[in-house]
Write an enzyme that holds these catalytic residues in place. Structure first.
Site, short mmCIF file in Angstrom:
data_model
loop_
_atom_site.label_atom_id
_atom_site.label_comp_id
_atom_site.label_asym_id
_atom_site.label_seq_id
_atom_site.Cartn_x
_atom_site.Cartn_y
_atom_site.Cartn_z
N CYS A 72 0.87 -1.19 0.00
CA CYS A 72 0.00 0.00 0.00
C CYS A 72 0.90 1.23 0.00
CB CYS A 72 -0.90 -0.02 1.23
SG CYS A 72 -2.07 1.35 1.29
N HIS A 163 -2.20 -4.56 -10.78
CA HIS A 163 -2.85 -3.36 -11.33
C HIS A 163 -3.11 -3.55 -12.82
CE1 HIS A 163 -2.15 -0.70 -7.84
NE2 HIS A 163 -1.12 -1.50 -7.64
N GLU A 211 -10.19 0.26 -6.36
CA GLU A 211 -9.27 -0.63 -5.67
C GLU A 211 -9.88 -2.01 -5.39
OE1 GLU A 211 -6.98 0.29 -2.33
OE2 GLU A 211 -6.61 2.37 -2.90
N CYS A 220 -4.52 6.07 -4.65
CA CYS A 220 -3.87 4.76 -4.55
C CYS A 220 -2.40 4.97 -4.91
CB CYS A 220 -4.54 3.78 -5.50
SG CYS A 220 -3.81 2.13 -5.51
N GLY A 223 -1.10 2.42 -7.22
CA GLY A 223 -1.79 2.66 -8.49
C GLY A 223 -1.18 3.81 -9.26
N1 API Z 1 -6.33 -2.41 -2.62
C1 API Z 1 -4.91 -2.72 -2.75
C2 API Z 1 -4.15 -2.37 -1.45
C3 API Z 1 -4.17 -0.87 -1.18
C4 API Z 1 -3.38 -0.13 -2.20
C5 API Z 1 -3.56 1.38 -2.19
N2 API Z 1 -4.41 1.93 -1.17
C6 API Z 1 -2.23 2.08 -2.24
O1 API Z 1 -2.12 3.21 -1.71
O2 API Z 1 -1.28 1.51 -2.85
C7 API Z 1 -4.74 -4.23 -3.00
O3 API Z 1 -5.53 -5.01 -2.50
O4 API Z 1 -3.78 -4.58 -3.71
#
Ligand code: API
Length: 280
Positions: A72, A163, A211, A220, A223
């Site tokens: 994250c 992603h 997400e 994100c 992201g």
């Molecule tokens: N939903 C993402 C984790 C959070 C990523 C995002 N909040 C960031 O800041 O990178 C996953 O399950 O891979």
């Protein structure tokens, strides 16, 4: 009871809990309950601070639906601020163990306050089977995929978590309807975080994100890194860009095969979770 700290990284907000000095029930029921914006504290998920045998600390990250994420980006910036502000370390350079690999993090301090955080997000991974993505080519770069009768061009990669990046003419569309279709798409056996991108110019990208496990978030970090690298290999941007998300702007660059991210980390409030909430 459990002490917690509510923090956000450009609007991507998580509940941070010290799992070194407290026992944290890291089960989906607890995670979804305290993340709920009506029956709980309200967040995009939960991040737990743990000791590590190989790094300064270990980060465990859970999405709103209770699923565990591997990495994250917004979370790791706030994680570093949390351990510094809570005197768990005096270091301003940290190596943090995540399920998505070891991340190198620098806290930029002024007047003993964290101004912003810089993270080496590591190497982007394009190999389909390592994302993972069930695409029939070794890499999935700007490949046409039909969803509900419309063709979208996908560039898929891993930043330690999966992603897929899609280029749009504008970002005013029903992400609730479209995002879930990619999150549940058969191409992604571990689901996927989907970024929708509008290229403003070679140094400035705008994006929205749906997400995995949390739906649309304000930002994100992984992201934004995926968007930068996908745009770079598609010849759409230079190797240093600003990425504008709903919650703010991140500075992302690609240097010597690795992605670097810089951005803010903010503490909103501290609190205590009552026993009856997590003992149900
Ligand atoms: N939903 C993402 C984790 C959070 C990523 C995002 N909040 C960031 O800041 O990178 C996953 O399950 O891979």
């Amino acid at each position: 009871m459990l002490k917690f700290t509510k923090m956000e990284g450009i609007g991507n907000d998580y509940i941070y809990i010290d799992g070194i000095h407290q026992d944290v029930p890291m089960n989906p029921h607890f995670i979804t309950k305290i993340s709920d914006r009506h029956f709980g504290i309200g967040s995009d998920g939960v991040i737990v601070i743990q000791e590590s045998e190989i790094c300064d600390f270990k980060m465990r990250m859970f999405n709103l639906d209770g699923s565990e994420g591997k990495m994250c980006g917004n979370g790791i910036r706030c994680f570093a601020k949390f351990v510094y502000d809570h005197q768990l370390t005096k270091k301003t350079y940290l190596e943090i163990e995540t399920l998505g690999g070891i991340k190198k993090v620098w806290l930029i301090i002024d007047n003993n306050k964290v101004q912003y955080v810089r993270v080496n997000m590591g190497q982007p991974i394009l190999k389909s089977k390592e994302i993972p993505c069930l695409f029939d080519k070794e890499e999935m770069i700007n490949e046409p995929i039909e969803v509900d009768g419309q063709v979208y061009y996908l560039t898929s990669l891993s930043m330690g978590n999966p992603h897929t990046v899609i280029y749009m003419n504008h970002l005013d569309f029903n992400i609730q309807e479209l995002g879930i279709k990619f999150e549940k798409h058969i191409l992604f056996p571990e689901s996927v975080n989907t970024e929708f991108v509008e290229v403003v110019n070679r140094q400035y990208l705008k994006m929205r994100v749906w997400e995995r496990g949390s739906g649309e978030t304000m930002a994100c970090g992984t992201g934004a890194c995926a968007v930068m690298y996908a745009s770079y290999i598609n010849g759409l941007c230079d190797n240093h860009v600003q990425v504008e998300l709903l919650g703010g702007i991140l500075d992302i660059s690609y240097e010597n095969g690795e992605i670097w991210m810089s951005g803010p980390a903010t503490t909103v409030f501290e609190g205590i979770i009552q026993e009856e909430v997590f003992n149900v």
